[in-house]
Design a protein around this motif. Sequence first.
Motif, PDB file in Angstrom:
ATOM      1  N   PHE A 361       0.883  -0.991  -0.066  1.00 35.12           N
ATOM      2  CA  PHE A 361      -0.034   0.396   0.210  1.00 35.12           C
ATOM      3  C   PHE A 361       1.247   1.164  -0.185  1.00 35.12           C
ATOM      4  CE2 PHE A 361      -3.594  -2.325   0.151  1.00 35.12           C
ATOM      5  CZ  PHE A 361      -4.123  -2.857   1.319  1.00 35.12           C
ATOM      6  N   SER A 362       1.878   1.355   1.001  1.00 41.33           N
ATOM      7  CA  SER A 362       2.662   2.498   0.952  1.00 41.33           C
ATOM      8  C   SER A 362       3.467   2.744  -0.243  1.00 41.33           C
ATOM      9  CB  SER A 362       3.726   2.271   2.294  1.00 41.33           C
ATOM     10  OG  SER A 362       3.221   1.946   3.208  1.00 41.33           O
ATOM     11  N   GLY A 363       3.940   1.457  -0.871  1.00 44.97           N
ATOM     12  CA  GLY A 363       4.856   1.471  -2.282  1.00 44.97           C
ATOM     13  C   GLY A 363       3.858   2.226  -3.180  1.00 44.97           C
ATOM     14  N   MET A 364       2.600   1.818  -3.213  1.00 43.51           N
ATOM     15  CA  MET A 364       1.480   2.414  -4.282  1.00 43.51           C
ATOM     16  C   MET A 364       1.653   3.894  -4.240  1.00 43.51           C
ATOM     17  SD  MET A 364      -1.097  -0.586  -4.551  1.00 43.51           S
ATOM     18  CE  MET A 364      -2.279   0.267  -5.606  1.00 43.51           C
ATOM     19  N   ILE A 365       1.342   4.342  -2.781  1.00 42.33           N
ATOM     20  CA  ILE A 365       1.395   5.797  -2.806  1.00 42.33           C
ATOM     21  C   ILE A 365       2.737   6.580  -3.077  1.00 42.33           C
ATOM     22  CG2 ILE A 365       1.184   7.769  -1.069  1.00 42.33           C
ATOM     23  CD1 ILE A 365      -1.076   5.905   0.375  1.00 42.33           C
ATOM     24  N   VAL A 366       3.912   6.044  -2.605  1.00 35.46           N
ATOM     25  CA  VAL A 366       5.199   6.476  -3.064  1.00 35.46           C
ATOM     26  C   VAL A 366       5.499   6.371  -4.555  1.00 35.46           C
ATOM     27  CG1 VAL A 366       7.569   6.250  -2.647  1.00 35.46           C
ATOM     28  CG2 VAL A 366       6.067   6.051  -0.628  1.00 35.46           C
ATOM     29  N   SER A 367       4.930   5.346  -5.257  1.00 38.04           N
ATOM     30  CA  SER A 367       5.283   5.335  -6.498  1.00 38.04           C
ATOM     31  C   SER A 367       4.415   6.282  -7.382  1.00 38.04           C
ATOM     32  CB  SER A 367       4.957   4.099  -7.186  1.00 38.04           C
ATOM     33  OG  SER A 367       3.629   3.484  -6.947  1.00 38.04           O
ATOM     34  N   ASN A 368       3.289   6.609  -6.960  1.00 33.98           N
ATOM     35  CA  ASN A 368       2.426   7.794  -7.565  1.00 33.98           C
ATOM     36  C   ASN A 368       3.088   9.186  -7.375  1.00 33.98           C
ATOM     37  OD1 ASN A 368      -0.200   7.127  -8.890  1.00 33.98           O
ATOM     38  ND2 ASN A 368      -0.370   5.719  -7.240  1.00 33.98           N
ATOM     39  N   LEU A 369       3.635   9.276  -6.328  1.00 34.85           N
ATOM     40  CA  LEU A 369       4.473  10.730  -6.006  1.00 34.85           C
ATOM     41  C   LEU A 369       5.524  10.582  -6.833  1.00 34.85           C
ATOM     42  CD1 LEU A 369       3.957  10.761  -2.112  1.00 34.85           C
ATOM     43  CD2 LEU A 369       2.625  12.014  -3.899  1.00 34.85           C
ATOM     44  N   LEU A 370       6.405   9.526  -6.983  1.00 32.84           N
ATOM     45  CA  LEU A 370       7.547   9.489  -7.678  1.00 32.84           C
ATOM     46  C   LEU A 370       7.222   9.774  -9.220  1.00 32.84           C
ATOM     47  CD1 LEU A 370       9.575   6.431  -6.284  1.00 32.84           C
ATOM     48  CD2 LEU A 370      10.204   8.685  -6.268  1.00 32.84           C
ATOM     49  N   LEU A 371       6.057   9.266  -9.700  1.00 33.56           N
ATOM     50  CA  LEU A 371       5.669   9.565 -10.936  1.00 33.56           C
ATOM     51  C   LEU A 371       5.419  11.096 -11.272  1.00 33.56           C
ATOM     52  CD1 LEU A 371       4.594   8.581 -13.795  1.00 33.56           C
ATOM     53  CD2 LEU A 371       2.387   8.508 -12.676  1.00 33.56           C
ATOM     54  N   LEU A 372       5.021  11.763 -10.143  1.00 32.40           N
ATOM     55  CA  LEU A 372       4.987  13.253 -10.410  1.00 32.40           C
ATOM     56  C   LEU A 372       6.135  13.843 -10.462  1.00 32.40           C
ATOM     57  CD1 LEU A 372       2.367  15.366  -9.807  1.00 32.40           C
ATOM     58  CD2 LEU A 372       3.341  15.677  -7.648  1.00 32.40           C
ATOM     59  N   VAL A 373       7.193  13.517  -9.473  1.00 32.90           N
ATOM     60  CA  VAL A 373       8.376  14.155 -10.001  1.00 32.90           C
ATOM     61  C   VAL A 373       9.080  13.605 -11.131  1.00 32.90           C
ATOM     62  CG1 VAL A 373      10.595  14.219  -8.838  1.00 32.90           C
ATOM     63  CG2 VAL A 373       8.518  14.422  -7.298  1.00 32.90           C
ATOM     64  N   VAL A 374       9.031  12.483 -11.497  1.00 30.87           N
ATOM     65  CA  VAL A 374       9.726  11.904 -12.599  1.00 30.87           C
ATOM     66  C   VAL A 374       9.126  12.553 -13.820  1.00 30.87           C
ATOM     67  CG1 VAL A 374      10.061   9.736 -14.080  1.00 30.87           C
ATOM     68  CG2 VAL A 374      10.635   9.876 -11.590  1.00 30.87           C
ATOM     69  N   ALA A 375       7.956  12.637 -14.009  1.00 26.74           N
ATOM     70  CA  ALA A 375       7.268  13.322 -15.340  1.00 26.74           C
ATOM     71  C   ALA A 375       7.556  14.638 -15.534  1.00 26.74           C
ATOM     72  CB  ALA A 375       5.698  12.798 -14.983  1.00 26.74           C
ATOM     73  N   PHE A 376       7.566  15.421 -14.318  1.00 33.37           N
ATOM     74  CA  PHE A 376       7.790  16.721 -14.634  1.00 33.37           C
ATOM     75  C   PHE A 376       9.131  17.077 -14.839  1.00 33.37           C
ATOM     76  CE2 PHE A 376       3.999  19.134 -14.239  1.00 33.37           C
ATOM     77  CZ  PHE A 376       3.269  18.484 -13.156  1.00 33.37           C
TER      78      PHE A 376
END
Lengths: 510, 147
Positions: A361-376
């Motif tokens: 669960f925690s990993g899924m939240i963190v990977s979405n936040l990472l996506l925000l950073v990586v994508a921008f």
Amino acid sequence: MELELVMTAVGNVFEPETFITMIVGVVLGVLIGALPGLTATMGVALLLPLTFGMAPLPGLLVLISVFFGAIYGGSIPAILLKTPGTPAAAVTVIDGYELTKQGLGGRAMSISIVSAVFGGLFSTTVLILVAPQLAQVALRFNSPEYFALALFGLSIIISLSSTASLSKGIMVGLFGILISMIGVDPIIGVARFTFGNINLLGGLSFIPILIGIFAFAQVLVMIEELFMGKRSDPPMKIKSVFPRLSDLNRCKWTMLRSATFGSLMGAMPGVGADISAYISYNEERRWSKHRENMGNGEIAGVAAPETANSATAGGSFIPLLTLGIPGDAVTAVILGALVMQGVRPGPALFTEQRELLYSIFSGMIVSNLLLLVVAFIGLRFFIKILSIKKEFLIPAVVVLCVIGAFAINNNIFDVWVMLIMGFIWYAVGKFGFPQSPLIIALILGPMAEREFRRSLVLSNGSYSIFWESPIVVVLVTLAMITLFMPVLKPIFLKIFKPAKPASNGGQDNE
Amino acid sequence: MKIGSILATLCFMILGAVFFVLAGDLASGSGGDVGAGFFPRAISVLMIICGISIIMGEVRKNSPELFFNSFITKSILMGLISVAYVFFMELLGFVIATPIYIFAYLLLLDQRKMLMNTLYSVCVTAVVYYVFRELLNVRLSVSFLGI
């Protein structure tokens, strides 16, 4: 105690090995999604063999990160090239490319990133809240209930996957169930349909079939398109990539509506991100304040499908983790990864492996936040990647298919299975036979047979065990309705549609 | 797509019929169990019924008769080269067969920059070798030369 578990779980996610693999996963996922011709399922299937040598948590989270990354990544060429990178981004083309033509590609890209991350975070939150409750219900499941659940899962996947023809979807599902019976009988233990071949005693391996029909078959399609001269134009340059507050404000209700739709639809087995994105866009055309502008470069027209498809991705983990039923082809691969890592999804995960579950669960939240950073940060780099020639991509993907299939059991037989299934699906795919029912049938078919026969052993051959449980009756009824809905719907409409009033020749009766 | 659909459907139906016949030899169950042959037979029958439905639908349709065109044939031929790659990989080993395959594939796909093709072939082979052999300990095919 619960808080301690959550803190431990979050700590596990930030272990260097896990965190770095998640970053790699998100980047790879965006790349895979951005390249037209490569799909999220293909990416996850090809990367699966790489996770065998990893510990369970980083191995699972890298696949989940690739999944979220790829679902978003498909929007990049959809907006800039009018070519969806993944089927889930097909609807994003409508308003996304219009915005690019108006010189507003950067705004479309930025809202697409924010929408994708919002959808992923929303659905993960829903998963965390709903899954434990559903797991409690699943604890009461016995063989008859699992049989009914498998039947229900099969019916939804078959009926929703067959856009062109229900019969063809059913045929593919039945084919999947049939070949899943190759190997050793689950109850008696006798060999079935092995033809004396020792390689078939363990059954047809699921991963090579997956790589064959989603990756190798897709390579053949890419080669065909190359020979036909189908090439994309180079992507247009974009200016700013950071979202405007005015755009976020304009899309706030859109994102909330679409995230809700997407999460609900993701929780239903068989509803993929592409269907969810389409339904969400349609609903947005109905409810949005800006509906007149939809289709002409409306920013909410990008936000709706992008939020929905990411929310579906997260929602599809609800049936996977609570019941062991994959929501779509990608979660079917992840189910394979879970099993290979020795993790049994279902109610047991919520009682016996809670630390791993909370870490996921925690990993899924963190990977979405990472996506925000990586994508921008990486957006301009990802756009450059769109210029890679397919000619270079194709042989590399074939090598990965071959080695990936081989790596499962270190057996060349699996590679032949992969190639044969790839050729078969390249051919039958041209005639409208869908892929997804095959994979889900390969997983749910054995479960359906095993639990059906176990139920009869429990009841000493009496079929009444299937209607003694209300859960079974409800699930079987839903399964029948779902399967026959495409046939029943026109009949119901005919019966219940109100008759049109007789025409008065256009004269007013005043 | 009419003839192609019908042929594909017939193949599925024949497969179903074969499994139906083979399932007849499987052990029957006891203690309430329906036996190893029940489900395969049930699925086979459903496949045949489903196949009849598909064929009837295709016959009624007025769809184009696309079956094969030159692009599909070329794509299949390129796919068969991948089959040859697997065959030769067993003989020559991964390290030798893979760069040759990638190089040949690029030439067939009309990429004529030899240096670029060579570099790319070697790099892909090296990366895949490193990841799978060194990092994941997957035993890759080795040739009679020992490499």
